[in-house]
Structure formats: structure tokens, C-alpha cells
Design an enzyme around this catalytic site. Structure first.
Site, short mmCIF file in Angstrom:
data_model
loop_
_atom_site.label_atom_id
_atom_site.label_comp_id
_atom_site.label_asym_id
_atom_site.label_seq_id
_atom_site.Cartn_x
_atom_site.Cartn_y
_atom_site.Cartn_z
N GLU A 78 -31.37 10.23 18.95
CA GLU A 78 -32.19 11.30 19.38
C GLU A 78 -33.44 11.00 20.01
OE1 GLU A 78 -31.79 13.38 15.80
OE2 GLU A 78 -29.60 13.74 15.97
N GLY A 115 -23.97 14.40 14.18
CA GLY A 115 -24.17 15.71 14.26
C GLY A 115 -22.89 16.62 14.78
N HIS A 154 -33.48 5.85 16.66
CA HIS A 154 -32.62 6.72 16.23
C HIS A 154 -32.15 7.31 18.01
CE1 HIS A 154 -30.22 10.34 15.41
NE2 HIS A 154 -30.23 9.94 14.38
N ASN A 169 -31.84 11.34 6.38
CA ASN A 169 -32.46 11.29 7.55
C ASN A 169 -32.68 13.04 7.92
OD1 ASN A 169 -33.80 11.81 10.08
ND2 ASN A 169 -31.85 11.21 11.34
N TRP A 170 -33.80 13.57 7.29
CA TRP A 170 -33.92 14.91 7.34
C TRP A 170 -34.30 15.40 8.65
CZ3 TRP A 170 -37.35 16.86 2.55
CH2 TRP A 170 -36.60 16.39 1.44
N LYS A 171 -34.24 14.69 9.72
CA LYS A 171 -34.79 15.10 11.12
C LYS A 171 -36.07 16.15 11.00
CE LYS A 171 -30.01 13.93 12.45
NZ LYS A 171 -29.02 13.77 13.26
N GLU A 180 -24.90 4.00 14.24
CA GLU A 180 -24.62 5.18 14.45
C GLU A 180 -23.83 5.31 15.83
OE1 GLU A 180 -27.29 7.65 11.64
OE2 GLU A 180 -28.24 7.32 13.58
N SER A 190 -22.23 11.91 10.87
CA SER A 190 -21.21 12.86 10.28
C SER A 190 -20.49 12.37 8.88
CB SER A 190 -20.14 13.42 11.19
OG SER A 190 -20.59 14.18 12.17
N GLY A 192 -27.40 12.55 7.92
CA GLY A 192 -28.20 13.55 8.56
C GLY A 192 -27.87 14.76 7.86
N GLY A 193 -26.98 15.83 8.49
CA GLY A 193 -26.81 17.20 8.04
C GLY A 193 -26.50 17.06 6.53
P1 PGA Z 1 -25.43 13.43 10.89
O1 PGA Z 1 -26.69 12.70 11.46
O2 PGA Z 1 -25.23 12.82 9.45
O3 PGA Z 1 -25.91 14.76 10.94
O4 PGA Z 1 -24.20 12.92 11.96
C1 PGA Z 1 -26.87 11.25 11.32
C2 PGA Z 1 -28.29 10.73 11.84
O5 PGA Z 1 -28.45 11.30 12.73
O6 PGA Z 1 -28.79 9.80 11.14
#
Ligand code: PGA
Length: 249
Positions: free
Chosen positions: A96, A172, A94, A9-11, A166, A211, A232-233
Site C-alpha cells: 500500500e 485485503g 508495504h 498490521n492494523w493499517k 505478500e 488474507s 491485516g484484517g
Molecule cells: P490482509 O493484509 O491480511 O488484510 O490481507 C495483510 C497486509 O496488508 O499486511
């Protein structure tokens, strides 16, 4: 045996040119992967990513979409549009999106139906807030979110969908659910799917996200309920992402 899926997930990161560069670095590193691999890129990068991914076997994904096919929804894109540009999957609901853009379980459900109509695989995100975990509501929250997201589907449709568990407090933050916490809560989600759709629960893939990184992926992915990761990250660091893909093999 459910085949594992590792989805990045590159956001809100990367321009189209940067997308192509990252994908070109990634392809040789994940060649011959024993699991499915996906990259979910910003909408404006889908077109460039499609061309760069050609022949690699890596799935292309978007990060959100509207539930209607078209219409007066300024700023939105539809399932048909992201399918037309080459997306095979899309992240829905998601945390977010829920936190900053007001998405609800009901609109996640409508979006999920739109993906099935369009022939795209949704990765539907569920997960509890920190307070909810501390107060003992985790199981109730994920069961409720799952039930609403899957409302109105048949067992045959549900088999092919993907859920990502999640925990919001782990996204994050560098805080990761323990292997046992993640496994147990995914088991609760699978039980909710089984209660409504029977055996389809055994085929549906349920990922962990929050994470996940090169160091903790192997432990998480060894858990029997965890069918992959939404990353994500660490998905923006090709070598870390490739290590996670290898850990799923
Ligand atoms: P993260 O994000 O790996 O940076 O915690 C995961 C996500 O939001 O899908």
C-alpha cells in the site's frame, strides 16, 4: 529452528483509546504463546500501545518511517523517533505504501538501513502484482525486490531482519495464496538471500501475508518455509488474531 512471528498490521485503524482497549483484550488471549507476537499500530497510537503492552512480551511495531534521522520531511517520522516511543519493529515497503505513496525498492533499502542503525527490526514487504503472477514473473519480481532491499548489508545484519512475502493480489481481497504457492515463493526469496548472504538465509524469518485468517493460518504455518504471518484484517479481530497465534505454536 526459526521461531515463528505473528505480526498484526492494523493499517489506518484505531485511535489511541481504541488501541489500548484492543491490546487489553488481546494480552490474555495470547499469553504463553509459543511464537513471537507483534502489533504494528498507527504512529499516533505507539505511545499508548507501549504502556498497554508493558510486561506482555508482545512486540510493538510501527507501519512506516523515513530513512533520514531528522530534517525537513514534513509529515514523516524517523527510526530514532519510533524507537524512542518504544517500537521494536517496523513494517517497511508495504504494497500500500508502494502503490499509494510512491515507495520504491531503493527507498525501502534506505529505510531498512535506517532501522539497523537505530536498532529496530524491519519487516520488509515484497510481493508480486496479479499480472506479474499470471505472466510468470513472480520469482523474478520477489528476487529483485529482495536483492535491492538487502543491498549493502552484511550477512550478520541480514540474519536478524524479517521479510514478509505478500502477494499484492492477496492483500485485503480474501484471495489467499495456496499453502504451496506461498511456501514455494518464500523458498525463492530464501534462495535469493542465500545467494547473497549464505547461511544467514537459514536464520532469517520470512513471513507470509495476504488474507491470512483463523481458518487458513494452520495450513500456511505448517509449510516449512513459512516462518509466520503479517496479518491485516484479521489482526483487528482479537479472537481471530489469537487463533492465528495459536496456530503458529
Ligand atoms: P490482509 O493484509 O491480511 O488484510 O490481507 C495483510 C497486509 O496488508 O499486511
Amino acid at each position: 529452528m526459526r521461531r515463528k512471528l505473528i505480526a498484526g498490521n492494523w493499517k489506518m485503524n484505531k485511535t489511541p483509546d481504541e488501541t489500548v482497549a484492543l491490546i487489553n483484550e488481546l494480552i490474555p488471549l495470547v499469553k504463553g504463546a509459543e511464537c513471537d507476537v507483534a502489533v504494528c499500530v498507527p504512529s499516533v497510537c505507539l505511545h499508548a500501545a507501549r504502556a498497554a503492552l508493558e510486561g506482555s512480551g508482545i512486540w510493538l511495531g510501527a507501519q512506516n518511517m523515513h530513512w533520514e534521522a531528522s530534517g525537513a520531511y514534513t509529515g514523516e517520522v524517523s527510526a530514532g523517533m519510533i524507537k524512542a516511543v518504544g517500537a521494536e519493529c517496523v513494517i517497511l515497503g508495504h504494497s500500500e505504501r508502494r502503490q499509494y505513496f510512491g515507495e520504491t525498492d531503493e527507498t525501502v533499502n534506505r529505510r531498512t538501513h535506517a532501522t539497523v542503525t537505530a536498532g529496530i527490526t524491519p519487516i520488509v514487504c515484497v510481493g508480486e502484482l496479479k499480472d506479474q503472477r499470471l505472466n510468470g514473473y513472480t520469482n523474478a519480481v520477489v528476487t529483485y525486490q529482495t536483492a535491492i532491499a538487502l543491498n549493502g548489508f552484511s550477512a550478520d545484519e541480514v540474519r536478524a531482519l524479517v521479510i514478509a512475502y505478500e502477494p499484492v493480489w492477496a492483500i485485503g481481497t480474501g484471495l489467499v495464496a495456496t499453502d504451496e504457492q506461498a511456501n514455494e515463493t518464500i523458498g525463492v526469496i530464501r534462495a535469493a538471500v542465500r545467494a547473497a548472504f549464505g547461511d544467514a538465509a537459514d536464520e532469517m524469518r520470512i513471513l507470509y501475508g495476504g488474507s491470512m485468517n483463523a481458518a487458513n493460518a494452520a495450513g500456511l504455518l505448517r509449510q516449512p518455509e513459512i516462518d509466520g504471518g503479517l496479518i491485516g484484517g484479521a489482526s483487528l479481530k482479537v479472537h481471530d488474531f489469537a487463533s492465528i497465534v495459536r496456530a503458529a505454536g
